[in-house]
Design a protein around this motif. Structure first.
Motif, PDB file in Angstrom:
ATOM      1  N   SER A 213       0.816  -1.216   0.000  1.00  0.00           N
ATOM      2  CA  SER A 213       0.000   0.000   0.000  1.00  0.00           C
ATOM      3  C   SER A 213       0.846   1.261   0.000  1.00  0.00           C
ATOM      4  O   SER A 213       0.376   2.331  -0.377  1.00  0.00           O
ATOM      5  CB  SER A 213      -0.925   0.020   1.228  1.00  0.00           C
ATOM      6  N   SER A 217       0.211   5.377  -1.387  1.00  0.00           N
ATOM      7  CA  SER A 217      -0.127   6.310  -0.327  1.00  0.00           C
ATOM      8  C   SER A 217      -0.023   7.726  -0.860  1.00  0.00           C
ATOM      9  O   SER A 217       0.731   8.014  -1.786  1.00  0.00           O
ATOM     10  CB  SER A 217       0.801   6.127   0.873  1.00  0.00           C
ATOM     11  N   GLY A 295      -4.924   8.149  -0.654  1.00  0.00           N
ATOM     12  CA  GLY A 295      -3.972   7.853  -1.720  1.00  0.00           C
ATOM     13  C   GLY A 295      -3.845   8.934  -2.775  1.00  0.00           C
ATOM     14  O   GLY A 295      -3.239   8.719  -3.820  1.00  0.00           O
TER      15      GLY A 295
END
Length: 461
Positions: A213, A217, A295
């Motif tokens: 992830s 981000s 994000g």
């Protein structure tokens, strides 16, 4: 397309320049940068070219040219002012199937030397096919402007992982998707910010865990948009404006600057003016955090410089506490930009040895400042957001010892096509501003330097 653009490897290969002047010197420098085994043939060799050849152990033959000089050459450049000789070099090279360039004579060339933007290993070559070298140079200037200086470091970093990625991902389509994801992540900006170590760590994470992830981000870009003229944006500001998914912008950001944003970016106005905050500061802070955690690449676009009466520090404190990464891009502050476009130097040996930036926001009808200090001579005062308190500012300066005749300038919409400059003194400026129906945004400049405005005025005159 009249020519095929190619990049030719000439490292350790014989390359011949016929000619010994300044043009030959420029071509020699370029060939040596590419690792050529340089041979120069000329009846006379200039001092600069001779020194360059000595420094790089290049061969210099001071003699008349003949075709034997081209034996085993990988390419030839004719750079003399003798048209007959240039033509002969061209004929000899073509007879031997050696690529040849004759400077400023496209008809004699089998290849053209392009304009080059060098961020090795990234190299951009530009050519107009010999039609307009000046146009080619102008295009080069534009590319130089927009191509980040550290793109070379980015290319080297990506190149260092090429074999590992090839071994891990057998299908070309999978490798292409991997690199696209890397370049869409924070890797590029980390490198451009000289944080190569963090960029490498992020690539490592993606190699071991493609679903990491961290690669998606968000990040916040706190960017100063300058005082209004879009030409005053910094290169980094422009680059990040083109990357942003979401833009939170202030009312002082001009329409011309807003037009440079990505068309598909979400744009949210969060501007403030006295007694009218469209969005409270705390709400803005939390919006930055929320979008980044979703994000998004978030652009916080502020007029002027974000750290000069821009509350940028408060917003970054919130981001730090939330663990949201950010970048800061300073902008030209209104004091500097507006003063320059009005022809007012903020310091000058004969008038002012210091300058003070002061907020002119009123609080309960008074401007709470150290007026005694501000009223001293040999300094320039610049008041931000002072239009509503103009009368109070002039009164307080006079009451604290500044001469009523002290020059003062009021600059409306500075650096833009609608810029207006009013010049007066402390005694008459409030009345002058009222009669001219001055409107915000404005900058107020007080000091002897204002006397130079008429002499140095250059913009919109």
């Amino acid at each position: 397309m009249d020519q095929l653009p190619i990049f030719l490897t000439i490292k350790d290969r014989k390359c011949v320049i016929v000619g010994g002047g300044n043009i030959a010197l420029r071509k020699a420098e370029l060939l040596l940068l590419a690792g050529a085994n340089l041979h120069v043939v000329a009846t006379q060799v200039g001092e600069g070219l001779q020194k360059l050849c000595d420094d790089h152990a290049a061969l210099v033959e001071t003699k008349d040219y003949d075709a034997s000089a081209l034996k085993d050459a990988a390419l030839v450049i004719a750079a003399t002012d003798n048209q007959v000789l240039n033509r002969q070099v061209s004929l000899d090279a073509k007879e031997l199937n050696i690529p040849v360039n004759v400077v400023d004579q496209p008809a004699l060339c089998s290849f053209i030397m392009p304009a080059i933007v060098d961020r090795s290993p990234v190299i951009v070559a530009i050519s107009s096919g010999g039609a307009s070298p000046v146009l080619t140079r102008k295009i080069k200037e534009l590319i130089e402007t927009f191509l980040p200086e550290r793109i070379s470091a980015l290319a080297k970093l990506l190149g260092s992982y090429r074999e590992r990625v090839k071994n891990k991902l057998a299908k070309p389509a999978d490798r292409a998707r991997f690199w696209e994801n890397i370049l869409d992540s924070k890797v590029s900006e980390l490198v451009y910010s000289s944080n190569d170590k963090a960029a490498a760590e992020l690539i490592e994470q993606q190699l071991t865990d493609p679903n990491c992830s961290e690669a998606i981000s968000g990040e916040v870009y706190l960017v100063g948009a300058g005082p209004g003229d879009p030409d005053l944006l910094t290169l980094r500001a422009l680059r990040l404006m083109h990357k942003a998914d979401v833009v939170l912008y202030d009312r002082l950001v001009s329409a011309e600057i807003m037009a440079k944003l990505r068309r598909d970016a979400q744009k949210i106005h969060v501007g403030k003016e006295q007694a009218n905050h469209s969005v409270e500061q705390e709400t803005i802070n939390q919006m930055l955090v929320r979008f980044a955690r979703d994000g998004k690449k978030v652009l916080r676009l502020k007029g002027g410089d974000p750290f000069i009466f821009g509350r940028g520090g408060e917003e970054l404190e919130t981001l730090t506490e939330a663990g949201v990464p950010f970048q800061i891009v300073p902008g030209i502050t209104a004091a500097s930009g507006c003063a320059a476009y009005a022809g007012i130097p903020l310091t000058h040996r004969d008038y002012a040895q210091s300058v003070r930036f002061v907020t002119g926001h009123t609080k309960e009808g008074a401007v709470a400042l150290d007026w005694e200090t501000l009223a001293k001579e040999q300094q320039t005062l610049v008041f931000y957001m002072g239009l509503s308190g103009l009368s109070e500012i002039c009164k307080q300066l006079i009451d604290n010892g500044m001469e009523q005749s002290m020059p003062i300038a009021l600059i409306q919409q500075g650096t833009t096509a609608t810029q207006k400059v009013l010049v007066g003194d402390l005694s008459n400026m409030p009345m002058l501003a009222e009669s001219k129906k001055v409107q915000a945004p404005t900058i107020i400049i007080v000091g002897r330097v204002v006397e130079l405005q008429k002499k140095l005025s250059w913009f919109n005159v």
